[in-house]
Design an enzyme around this catalytic site. Structure first.
Site, mmCIF file in Angstrom:
data_model
loop_
_atom_site.group_PDB
_atom_site.id
_atom_site.type_symbol
_atom_site.label_atom_id
_atom_site.label_comp_id
_atom_site.label_asym_id
_atom_site.label_seq_id
_atom_site.Cartn_x
_atom_site.Cartn_y
_atom_site.Cartn_z
ATOM 1 N N CYS A 119 77.308 52.247 71.824
ATOM 2 C CA CYS A 119 76.165 52.235 70.900
ATOM 3 C C CYS A 119 75.397 53.557 70.895
ATOM 4 C CB CYS A 119 75.228 51.092 71.249
ATOM 5 S SG CYS A 119 76.065 49.514 71.344
ATOM 6 N N HIS A 260 68.318 52.067 68.610
ATOM 7 C CA HIS A 260 69.550 51.308 68.436
ATOM 8 C C HIS A 260 69.192 49.869 68.068
ATOM 9 C CE1 HIS A 260 73.384 49.581 68.821
ATOM 10 N NE2 HIS A 260 73.147 48.965 69.962
ATOM 11 N N ASN A 290 74.189 43.906 65.521
ATOM 12 C CA ASN A 290 74.467 45.112 66.309
ATOM 13 C C ASN A 290 75.794 45.699 65.837
ATOM 14 O OD1 ASN A 290 75.088 47.017 68.236
ATOM 15 N ND2 ASN A 290 74.689 45.700 70.002
HETATM 16 N N1 COA Z 1 73.448 29.797 70.570
HETATM 17 C C1 COA Z 1 72.869 28.864 71.341
HETATM 18 N N2 COA Z 1 72.785 28.961 72.680
HETATM 19 C C2 COA Z 1 73.308 30.058 73.248
HETATM 20 C C3 COA Z 1 73.940 31.067 72.496
HETATM 21 C C4 COA Z 1 73.999 30.906 71.109
HETATM 22 N N3 COA Z 1 74.564 31.811 70.293
HETATM 23 N N4 COA Z 1 74.364 32.035 73.336
HETATM 24 C C5 COA Z 1 74.007 31.659 74.571
HETATM 25 N N5 COA Z 1 73.384 30.453 74.527
HETATM 26 C C6 COA Z 1 72.851 29.684 75.630
HETATM 27 C C7 COA Z 1 73.502 29.995 76.944
HETATM 28 O O1 COA Z 1 74.711 29.282 77.068
HETATM 29 C C8 COA Z 1 72.449 29.565 77.923
HETATM 30 O O2 COA Z 1 72.533 28.165 78.060
HETATM 31 P P1 COA Z 1 72.379 27.483 79.505
HETATM 32 O O3 COA Z 1 70.999 27.856 79.970
HETATM 33 O O4 COA Z 1 72.570 26.056 79.210
HETATM 34 O O5 COA Z 1 73.457 28.099 80.346
HETATM 35 C C9 COA Z 1 71.142 29.873 77.204
HETATM 36 O O6 COA Z 1 71.473 30.005 75.818
HETATM 37 C C10 COA Z 1 70.456 31.139 77.689
HETATM 38 O O7 COA Z 1 71.405 32.158 77.748
HETATM 39 P P2 COA Z 1 71.008 33.589 78.234
HETATM 40 O O8 COA Z 1 72.220 34.464 78.181
HETATM 41 O O9 COA Z 1 70.264 33.507 79.514
HETATM 42 O O10 COA Z 1 69.978 34.000 77.065
HETATM 43 P P3 COA Z 1 69.107 35.287 76.939
HETATM 44 O O11 COA Z 1 67.713 34.889 76.730
HETATM 45 O O12 COA Z 1 69.379 36.302 77.993
HETATM 46 O O13 COA Z 1 69.613 35.896 75.559
HETATM 47 C C11 COA Z 1 71.002 37.653 74.762
HETATM 48 C C12 COA Z 1 70.943 36.288 75.430
HETATM 49 C C13 COA Z 1 72.453 38.091 74.699
HETATM 50 C C14 COA Z 1 70.447 37.531 73.354
HETATM 51 C C15 COA Z 1 70.158 38.665 75.561
HETATM 52 O O14 COA Z 1 70.484 38.611 76.924
HETATM 53 C C16 COA Z 1 70.327 40.070 75.066
HETATM 54 O O15 COA Z 1 70.004 40.377 73.946
HETATM 55 N N6 COA Z 1 70.807 40.956 75.925
HETATM 56 C C17 COA Z 1 71.073 42.339 75.530
HETATM 57 C C18 COA Z 1 72.280 42.344 74.688
HETATM 58 C C19 COA Z 1 72.484 43.655 74.017
HETATM 59 O O16 COA Z 1 71.596 44.218 73.484
HETATM 60 N N7 COA Z 1 73.736 44.111 74.045
HETATM 61 C C20 COA Z 1 74.142 45.280 73.377
HETATM 62 C C21 COA Z 1 73.700 46.506 74.101
HETATM 63 S S1 COA Z 1 74.193 47.879 73.202
#
Ligand code: COA
Length: 333
Positions: A119, A260, A290
């Site tokens: 990214c 980004h 993204n």
């Molecule tokens: N829809 C519904 N539920 C979802 C889901 C979706 N698309 N994706 C994950 N979940 C669930 C998980 O299974 C988890 O359930 P559980 O508690 O029963 O296990 C719950 O939601 C929480 O998951 P978690 O991964 O802890 O959520 P989060 O608040 O960390 O959000 C992201 C997830 C990916 C949105 C977040 O971590 C994020 O944005 N991280 C950075 C990612 C990024 O920017 N990447 C690119 C960098 S260049």
């Protein structure tokens, strides 16, 4: 980590972008995996994304974005000395996607190669191109961020498939002077101790024949979201502060931050830590998700074409990606 300021000014002469026609909304995602529009919107800010057509490759997206940038810069492909494509989804492992673009544009004299910095890639390409121009050996460079992430997305994995989209953005860099706008400061950096938290494990030489359905390393984006989130905020804050200081800017005289476009919560956290008000932060991730290396390039083009930046304005671009990589640039438009 390095901070580089060009001795000879380099300016951005034109920008362009291209998004595939097919939209995939959060509502439509609900039919693909166990998710909801509400979950995706509240966790990421994403409402929709674009998906490349069958047979439409990363180089095709890149070429369309490049044509728009060349037109705005008022030059032809034949005038280009350098083409750099930033991508993690090249058409082929070799040759470089930039070579396909070179051919498409008839840019016969251009040296063409790819950079792989996820990214942050568009700003890595900017850094390389501006050094090549600044050194005096090259005049016109085309830098492109282009991705067909849909080809490397596991459409059964709700943790990742809701996050990504396809697209391309481009900019033409050329020699500037003290009065026409210029890149003021750049920073690029990498942290190879974190390769495991965001990657595409299958498909490289470590696993050249991955199965798309079976066990083992798969050719799909894999991510530890929470870890990435924390590291992203810290690295982006440090990188943007470094270029802001190097360029002698402050929150008052920065017109726009172009971060980004991965997650609205990450963007808000950066703006908060830099004490930049939300109206000075460009956001388009609700439309495209993204798009990795393409994201900042598309955002720059949209900000430019929407009149959000004008000649003389100071802007700061900042990104973060797999590697881990991070990068920032302060630019006087
Ligand atoms: N829809 C519904 N539920 C979802 C889901 C979706 N698309 N994706 C994950 N979940 C669930 C998980 O299974 C988890 O359930 P559980 O508690 O029963 O296990 C719950 O939601 C929480 O998951 P978690 O991964 O802890 O959520 P989060 O608040 O960390 O959000 C992201 C997830 C990916 C949105 C977040 O971590 C994020 O944005 N991280 C950075 C990612 C990024 O920017 N990447 C690119 C960098 S260049």
């Amino acid at each position: 980590m390095s901070i580089n300021t060009s001795n000879n000014p380099v300016k951005i002469a034109g920008t362009g972008s291209y998004l595939p026609e097919k939209e995939l909304t959060n509502k439509e995602m609900e039919a693909i995996v166990d998710t909801t529009d509400e979950w995706i919107t509240s966790r990421t800010g994403i409402k929709s994304r674009r998906i490349a057509a069958e047979g439409q490759n990363t180089s095709d997206l890149a070429t369309e974005a490049a044509k728009n940038a060349l037109e705005q810069a008022g030059i032809d492909g034949a005038d280009l000395d350098v083409i750099i494509v930033a991508t993690i989804t090249p058409d082929t492992l070799t040759p470089a996607t930039a070579c396909y673009v070179q051919h498409n544009l008839g840019a016969k004299k251009a040296v063409a190669f790819d950079v792989s910095a996820a990214c942050s890639g568009f700003l890595f390409a900017m850094e390389v191109a501006q050094r090549m121009i600044s050194d005096g050996n090259y005049e016109n460079a085309l830098i492109i961020g282009a991705e067909k992430l849909s080809a490397f997305t596991n459409w059964d994995d709700r943790n990742t498939c809701v996050l990504f989209g396809d697209g391309a953005g481009a900019a033409v860099l050329t020699r500037g002077d003290e009065t026409t706008g210029r890149i003021l400061a750049t920073q690029v950096g990498s942290d190879g101790s974190q390769t495991s938290i965001l990657n595409i494990p299958g498909g490289g030489s470590a696993c050249p024949k991955p199965s798309r359905d079976g066990e083992g390393e798969q050719p799909y984006l894999a991510m530890q979201g929470r870890e990435v989130f924390k590291l992203a905020v810290n690295a982006m804050k440090r990188a943007s502060e470094a270029v802001i200081e190097e360029a002698g800017l402050d929150a008052e005289n920065i017109k726009l931050i172009i971060p980004h476009q991965a997650n609205l919560r990450i963007i808000d956290a950066i703006a908060d830590r830099l004490t930049i008000p939300n109206e000075k932060v460009f956001v388009n991730l609700h439309k495209y998700g993204n798009t990795s290396a393409a994201a900042m390039a598309i955002a720059l083009d949209e900000a430019n074409r929407e009149g959000k930046i004008e000649r003389g304005d100071n802007i700061v671009m900042v990104g973060f990606g797999a590697g881990l990589t991070y990068a920032a640039a302060a630019i006087q438009w």
